[in-house]
Design a protein around this motif. Structure first.
Motif, PDB file in Angstrom:
ATOM      1  N   SER A 162       0.979  -1.234   0.060  1.00 27.29           N
ATOM      2  CA  SER A 162      -0.071  -0.009   0.156  1.00 27.29           C
ATOM      3  C   SER A 162       1.010   1.437  -0.013  1.00 27.29           C
ATOM      4  N   LEU A 163       2.261   1.112   0.402  1.00 29.08           N
ATOM      5  CA  LEU A 163       3.023   2.265   0.332  1.00 29.08           C
ATOM      6  C   LEU A 163       3.735   2.467  -1.071  1.00 29.08           C
ATOM      7  N   PHE A 164       3.577   1.741  -1.791  1.00 29.44           N
ATOM      8  CA  PHE A 164       4.066   1.847  -3.106  1.00 29.44           C
ATOM      9  C   PHE A 164       3.634   3.110  -3.950  1.00 29.44           C
ATOM     10  N   PRO A 165       2.456   3.272  -4.021  1.00 34.42           N
ATOM     11  CA  PRO A 165       1.802   4.336  -5.013  1.00 34.42           C
ATOM     12  C   PRO A 165       1.914   5.776  -4.432  1.00 34.42           C
ATOM     13  N   SER A 166       1.899   5.492  -2.814  1.00 28.88           N
ATOM     14  CA  SER A 166       1.848   6.862  -2.226  1.00 28.88           C
ATOM     15  C   SER A 166       3.379   7.358  -1.925  1.00 28.88           C
ATOM     16  N   ALA A 167       4.245   6.461  -1.532  1.00 30.83           N
ATOM     17  CA  ALA A 167       5.552   6.910  -1.041  1.00 30.83           C
ATOM     18  C   ALA A 167       6.667   6.397  -2.209  1.00 30.83           C
ATOM     19  N   GLY A 168       6.497   5.655  -3.247  1.00 31.58           N
ATOM     20  CA  GLY A 168       7.136   5.189  -4.375  1.00 31.58           C
ATOM     21  C   GLY A 168       8.371   4.565  -3.872  1.00 31.58           C
ATOM     22  N   ILE A 169       8.862   3.824  -4.693  1.00 28.46           N
ATOM     23  CA  ILE A 169      10.277   3.198  -4.598  1.00 28.46           C
ATOM     24  C   ILE A 169      11.290   3.735  -5.186  1.00 28.46           C
ATOM     25  N   TYR A 170      12.476   4.230  -4.489  1.00 29.58           N
ATOM     26  CA  TYR A 170      13.491   4.846  -4.898  1.00 29.58           C
ATOM     27  C   TYR A 170      14.260   4.121  -5.995  1.00 29.58           C
ATOM     28  N   SER A 171      14.377   5.018  -7.102  1.00 27.19           N
ATOM     29  CA  SER A 171      15.175   4.632  -8.389  1.00 27.19           C
ATOM     30  C   SER A 171      15.773   5.850  -8.897  1.00 27.19           C
ATOM     31  N   PRO A 172      17.047   5.954  -8.903  1.00 28.79           N
ATOM     32  CA  PRO A 172      17.680   7.179  -9.522  1.00 28.79           C
ATOM     33  C   PRO A 172      17.279   7.463 -10.834  1.00 28.79           C
ATOM     34  N   LEU A 173      16.482   6.448 -11.494  1.00 27.79           N
ATOM     35  CA  LEU A 173      16.255   6.686 -12.936  1.00 27.79           C
ATOM     36  C   LEU A 173      14.800   6.931 -12.884  1.00 27.79           C
ATOM     37  N   GLY A 174      13.997   7.034 -11.769  1.00 23.28           N
ATOM     38  CA  GLY A 174      12.538   7.185 -11.928  1.00 23.28           C
ATOM     39  C   GLY A 174      11.884   5.679 -12.538  1.00 23.28           C
ATOM     40  N   GLN A 175      10.851   6.052 -13.537  1.00 22.97           N
ATOM     41  CA  GLN A 175      10.191   4.639 -13.804  1.00 22.97           C
ATOM     42  C   GLN A 175      10.196   4.800 -15.289  1.00 22.97           C
ATOM     43  N   THR A 176      11.028   4.111 -15.849  1.00 26.88           N
ATOM     44  CA  THR A 176      11.152   4.140 -17.502  1.00 26.88           C
ATOM     45  C   THR A 176      10.384   3.361 -18.173  1.00 26.88           C
ATOM     46  N   TYR A 177       9.435   2.741 -17.464  1.00 32.32           N
ATOM     47  CA  TYR A 177       8.578   1.450 -18.144  1.00 32.32           C
ATOM     48  C   TYR A 177       7.279   1.759 -17.457  1.00 32.32           C
ATOM     49  N   GLU A 178       6.214   1.232 -18.344  1.00 38.62           N
ATOM     50  CA  GLU A 178       4.711   1.068 -17.736  1.00 38.62           C
ATOM     51  C   GLU A 178       4.521  -0.078 -16.831  1.00 38.62           C
ATOM     52  N   PRO A 179       4.439  -0.072 -15.692  1.00 36.03           N
ATOM     53  CA  PRO A 179       4.209  -1.227 -14.595  1.00 36.03           C
ATOM     54  C   PRO A 179       3.074  -2.024 -15.021  1.00 36.03           C
ATOM     55  N   VAL A 180       3.342  -3.253 -15.099  1.00 33.23           N
ATOM     56  CA  VAL A 180       2.193  -4.363 -15.548  1.00 33.23           C
ATOM     57  C   VAL A 180       0.870  -4.169 -14.708  1.00 33.23           C
ATOM     58  N   ASP A 181       1.092  -3.519 -13.278  1.00 31.14           N
ATOM     59  CA  ASP A 181      -0.186  -3.554 -12.726  1.00 31.14           C
ATOM     60  C   ASP A 181      -0.440  -2.109 -12.643  1.00 31.14           C
ATOM     61  N   ARG A 182      -0.306  -1.399 -13.560  1.00 31.74           N
ATOM     62  CA  ARG A 182      -0.464   0.094 -13.631  1.00 31.74           C
ATOM     63  C   ARG A 182      -2.004   0.526 -13.166  1.00 31.74           C
ATOM     64  N   ASP A 183      -2.925  -0.411 -13.845  1.00 35.18           N
ATOM     65  CA  ASP A 183      -4.361  -0.068 -13.530  1.00 35.18           C
ATOM     66  C   ASP A 183      -4.897  -0.586 -12.071  1.00 35.18           C
ATOM     67  N   GLN A 184      -4.206  -1.076 -11.042  1.00 37.70           N
ATOM     68  CA  GLN A 184      -4.457  -1.314  -9.884  1.00 37.70           C
ATOM     69  C   GLN A 184      -4.077  -0.300  -8.934  1.00 37.70           C
ATOM     70  N   LEU A 185      -5.029  -0.359  -7.915  1.00 37.20           N
ATOM     71  CA  LEU A 185      -4.857   0.737  -6.806  1.00 37.20           C
ATOM     72  C   LEU A 185      -3.470   0.700  -6.058  1.00 37.20           C
ATOM     73  N   MET A 186      -2.853  -0.390  -6.048  1.00 39.71           N
ATOM     74  CA  MET A 186      -1.662  -0.477  -5.178  1.00 39.71           C
ATOM     75  C   MET A 186      -0.512  -1.007  -6.244  1.00 39.71           C
ATOM     76  N   TYR A 187      -0.302  -0.024  -7.490  1.00 39.81           N
ATOM     77  CA  TYR A 187       0.551  -0.413  -8.443  1.00 39.81           C
ATOM     78  C   TYR A 187       2.008  -0.313  -8.019  1.00 39.81           C
ATOM     79  N   TYR A 188       2.878  -0.917  -8.643  1.00 38.32           N
ATOM     80  CA  TYR A 188       4.431  -0.790  -8.538  1.00 38.32           C
ATOM     81  C   TYR A 188       4.860   0.351  -9.096  1.00 38.32           C
ATOM     82  N   LYS A 189       5.101   1.443  -8.177  1.00 36.38           N
ATOM     83  CA  LYS A 189       5.768   2.646  -8.652  1.00 36.38           C
ATOM     84  C   LYS A 189       7.079   3.193  -8.230  1.00 36.38           C
TER      85      LYS A 189
END
Length: 889
Positions: free
Chosen positions: A542-569
């Protein structure tokens, strides 16, 4: 069958050859060079071609090894920005005083290491004079991971700089009085000087990588600009054998940490002998780091070798250097010139002819002293190349002689790591070699003297001017008094109120609390959630979309679960450090974050959550490093206990992490049973670690994955929660004649104790009081402090003794841990004391079956309580056997 150029199909990749005739021409050209000029010339041309292609931007796999020569040729060395003669005198004084300090201390048998700094002196001095940024300039300065065995040289420099006195040097390794110098870099023992503990070899490299990464994390999250900070890690070639030393080098390359430099002192020796006796460790390390994506700079040979390489027109010298193993090269440094002529230059005719052009003095200079790591200009060139390189971390492979300048009794000897002193004769020879103005009369004294040119000498003025220009003394640790405001009470209120009829595991209770605290306007951004690829296991997705996972590149792809509430961000300013399957890496994250209050003057609040089995057991050495480095934060062992993690079995079932944790004096260990206890403990932890009178401690909390209704907090239990024990539920309808027992339970075991309380009352007429033991470790800590006070003439009663004072009947302690955990307090309990626990290996089964197997379920508690009362004559002895039969035990 082969193709026209003689390559079998199995050796080709899937790229089609669009012009086989052209390919054949290239191959024929190479064959012609090989035939006319030899295979070595052909190999040279191939390497040059690949290097040219790389420079032209043509994508090709990189060469993993280069020739056994300096990466930076003499013609490309930058101008030396300093007074080389002056720096040589400064280095001479530091060499002398490092050796004198250890030798003077040897009369007390405290030991010390001399040879490491002797080999690495110029690696440090060049950095201190030209590169290492101090903390008095802009930003945080540089972070220096000093090789542990080189600490005498760092103390010697601090003495020359006026930061240490002769008296302090004479208390090297004599700390019992409270003001001695620790043997190695220990911040807890010398917190104004040392920042990073490094002598548990392998942890320094790992921590340096994650420190450089955390510096970028702070910048990307707009907490502090660390762009001017550079992380320098000084390592030994033997140290690189430790798995931790190279475990994260791919991370450093992947995240392009060009704010990081490894300086590996390649003196070719480990503690007992050669590092790679039959091989070449420099080449091995080059291939390893280059293959991982690092920029590699080899600084192997001193200027005396320049003439040899110029004379080597046929490549014979390069060929010989590539084939001589390290142990043989070490032998050359200890033998005479005749031996070198025979065994090195006599290997082939071309090399023998080259040897004839060299004087004995030249050969001696090259093979006995001239190493790249012993020359300021060579080291300066390497360091400058490192700090100017962009896009990848740099490793400098600097070749040295272990024991350099200490004389033939030390230099390149297998035993020199264990040699603790120089003789008077050796000191005289060292003085003469270093050209120090120390008279013979001083050397005739009982103790070899320290040397100092004077506080106002040109050497000291030069040293201090250099440091002032670079931002002040180094190494140095600074703590900025920055207290964090207390989070709003509403973050804790939900847990204090309980969950009603809803069931909630304490793991989820902690995660919910953390999520609320991360929303706090004042301190929310300072929380650093760390997890080793188990976030979903612990309900943290539940923290993924709100806090985000640190990556120095950001997110260069569209996550497979983008249409879900708790997607991998993933995000460049993401707050969560999701480390993959590496508890060691996650722990290194925690250390960097937990000490940011000192390193960067920015208090951060890390919480690291993990399978409790894979925390202390797997990374306990790093926990000691954390305590030494004065780290602060919350370590959370989830899915705790030996019986709550159903189905996983022996290697996942933790019943002993609290026992290991209890060995660490900096760790405050809690095993909360209820959600409200977690709230109280975390709130008090924030006060103790981040309040106006911050303490250098960290917390270990164990939480369980067993859903249970969470009660509201009873009145007046806060003190007991913090101190480690309070009465949760008193026996009902007990009379003075009723047999009585005190049940102490921690963590999930409180529920077995509560069920046993009901069974004892209903089936056996026994009254039981149930106590929540939130911390066996804190109860013991308090009791030990009372015992120590007694030695000072102070009479203090331990809290556990006072809490249980007058409680009728025996005490029975139960937990989901080995019995040694609750047994920590037994000697301070006045009542008869016994315990139940989960000793032995874990196993796969249901929770109920596992608890019955270990004898800790409610029925087993009843039988154990009856046995205690029977021994006291308060119930009939037959009751024990009757209970065993009734409950099927």
């Amino acid at each position: 069958m082969t193709d026209p150029v003689g390559i079998s199909p199995s050796e080709l990749d899937q790229l089609p050859d669009r012009d086989t005739e052209e390919t054949a021409e290239w191959a024929a050209s190479l064959d012609a060079v090989t035939k006319a000029a030899g295979p070595h010339r052909a190999a040279y041309l191939m390497r040059r071609t690949l290097q040219h292609a790389e420079g032209a931007g043509i994508a090709l796999p990189k060469l993993l090894e280069t020739d056994y020569v300096n990466t930076i040729p003499t013609s490309a060395e930058p101008a030396f920005d300093g007074d080389e003669a002056m720096e040589s005198r400064i280095t001479a004084w530091n060499r002398w005083n490092a050796a004198a300090m250890v030798t003077r201390g040897s009369r007390f048998g405290v030991g010390g290491h001399i040879a490491t700094f002797a080999s690495a002196a110029w690696l440090y001095e060049t950095g201190f004079n030209h590169f290492f940024r101090g903390k008095e300039g802009d930003g945080s300065g540089d972070q220096l991971y000093i090789q542990g065995h080189a600490s005498p040289g760092i103390y010697a420099r601090a003495f020359l700089d006026g930061r240490l006195s002769e008296d302090q040097l004479d208390r090297f390794r004599q700390e019992a009085g409270g003001d001695g110098l620790p043997s190695y870099p220990h911040p807890r023992r010398l917190p104004w000087l040392w920042e990073f503990p490094t002598v548990s070899m392998g942890l320094g490299p790992l921590s340096a990588i994650y420190q450089a990464r955390f510096n970028r994390y702070l910048t990307n999250r707009n907490i502090k600009d660390t762009s001017h900070s550079h992380v320098w890690a000084f390592l030994g070639d033997g140290e690189m054998d430790e798995p931790e030393a190279t475990t994260a080098i791919t991370l450093a390359a992947r995240e392009q940490l060009d704010n990081l430099t490894f300086v590996i002192n390649c003196n070719l020796q480990r503690l007992d002998g050669p590092v790679r006796a039959n091989f070449r460790v420099v080449q091995e390390l080059e291939a390893q780091f280059r293959g991982a994506g690092w920029n590699v700079v080899k600084t192997l040979w001193g200027s005396a070798w320049d003439e040899l390489f110029q004379l080597d027109t046929q490549g014979a010298l390069l060929r010989r250097l590539r084939e001589v193993p390290d142990a043989q090269f070490q032998t050359y440094a200890t033998r005479d010139v005749a031996y070198i002529r025979e065994h090195f230059f006599g290997a082939e005719p071309a090399l023998a002819e080259l040897g004839k052009l060299l004087t004995d003095a030249k050969i001696a200079e090259c093979f006995f002293t001239s190493r790249g790591g012993h020359e300021a200009r060579k080291v300066y060139a390497a360091y400058k190349a490192a700090v100017e390189f962009k896009g990848a971390p740099t490793v400098i492979l600097a070749q040295t002689v272990k024991g350099y300048t200490l004389g033939p009794g030390f230099e390149s000897k297998n035993a020199n790591h264990q040699m603790k002193k120089l003789s008077g004769k050796e000191f005289r020879a060292m003085r003469d070699l270093l050209e120090l103005p120390i008279p013979d009369a001083r050397l005739d004294e009982e103790l070899v003297p320290y040397g100092h040119p004077g506080a106002d000498s040109p050497e000291v003025r030069y040293l201090q001017e250099r440091r002032a220009a670079l931002g002040g003394p180094a190494p140095a640790r600074r703590v900025h008094a920055v207290a964090l405001p207390e989070p709003a009470d509403r973050a804790f209120s939900a847990l204090l109120k309980g969950s009603g009829k809803q069931e909630m595991a304490t793991t989820m209770a902690f995660v919910r609390l953390a999520k609320e605290l991360m929303r706090d306007k004042e301190t929310g951004k300072r929380w650093v959630p760390i997890v080793p690829d188990e976030a979903r296991t612990f309900g943290m997705e539940s923290l993924f979309p709100s806090a985000g996972i640190y990556s120095p590149l950001g997110q260069t792809y569209e996550p497979v679960d983008r249409d879900q509430l708790m997607y991998y961000k993933e995000a460049k300013d993401g707050q969560i450090l999701n480390e993959g399957i590496t508890e060691a890496g996650a722990m290194a994250d925690f250390i960097a974050a937990s000490t940011s209050y000192a390193t960067h003057g920015e208090p951060m609040i890390p919480f690291y959550i993990f399978y409790s089995m894979f925390g202390w057991q797997r990374t306990a050495d790093q926990m000691w490093q954390l305590g030494d480095q004065l780290g602060r934060g919350f370590i959370v062992g989830a899915t705790a206990g030996r019986t709550t993690l159903t189905g996983e079995g022996l290697q996942h079932a933790d019943g002993h992490s609290h026992l290991i944790a209890s060995t660490n004096p900096a760790s405050l260990n809690y095993d909360p049973a209820f959600a409200y206890e977690i709230a109280v403990i975390v709130k008090d932890g924030l006060r103790r670690m981040y309040g106006p009178e911050a303490e250098n401690v960290f917390y270990y909390l164990t939480v369980y994955n067993e859903p249970k209704p969470q009660p509201a907090m009873p009145e007046g239990v806060e003190e007991g929660i913090i101190k480690g024990l309070y009465r949760f539920k008193e026996a009902a309808d007990a009379t003075p004649e009723t047999p009585r027992v005190q049940l102490l339970g921690s963590g999930t075991a409180i529920h077995w104790a509560l069920e046993a309380q009901e069974l004892l009352a209903a089936d056996w007429g026994v009254a039981a009081d149930v106590w929540s033991a939130t911390s066996w470790g804190e109860l013991r800590r308090d009791a030990l402090e009372c015992d120590e006070a007694l030695l000072r003439g102070e009479l203090r009663t331990p809290y556990v003794t006072r809490a249980l004072e007058g409680a009728p009947g025996p005490v029975l302690a139960v937990s989901d841990w080995m019995r040694q955990v609750p047994d920590q307090i037994s000697q301070w309990v006045e009542q008869d004391y016994s315990s139940l626990g989960t000793d032995g290996f874990g196993l796969s089964d249901t929770r109920e079956a596992a608890r019955r197997h270990f004898g800790v379920d409610a029925q087993s508690i009843v039988v154990a309580a009856l046995a205690q009362l029977a021994r006291r004559g308060e119930v009939k002895a037959e009751a024990v056997a009757e209970a065993r039969q009734r409950y099927g035990l």
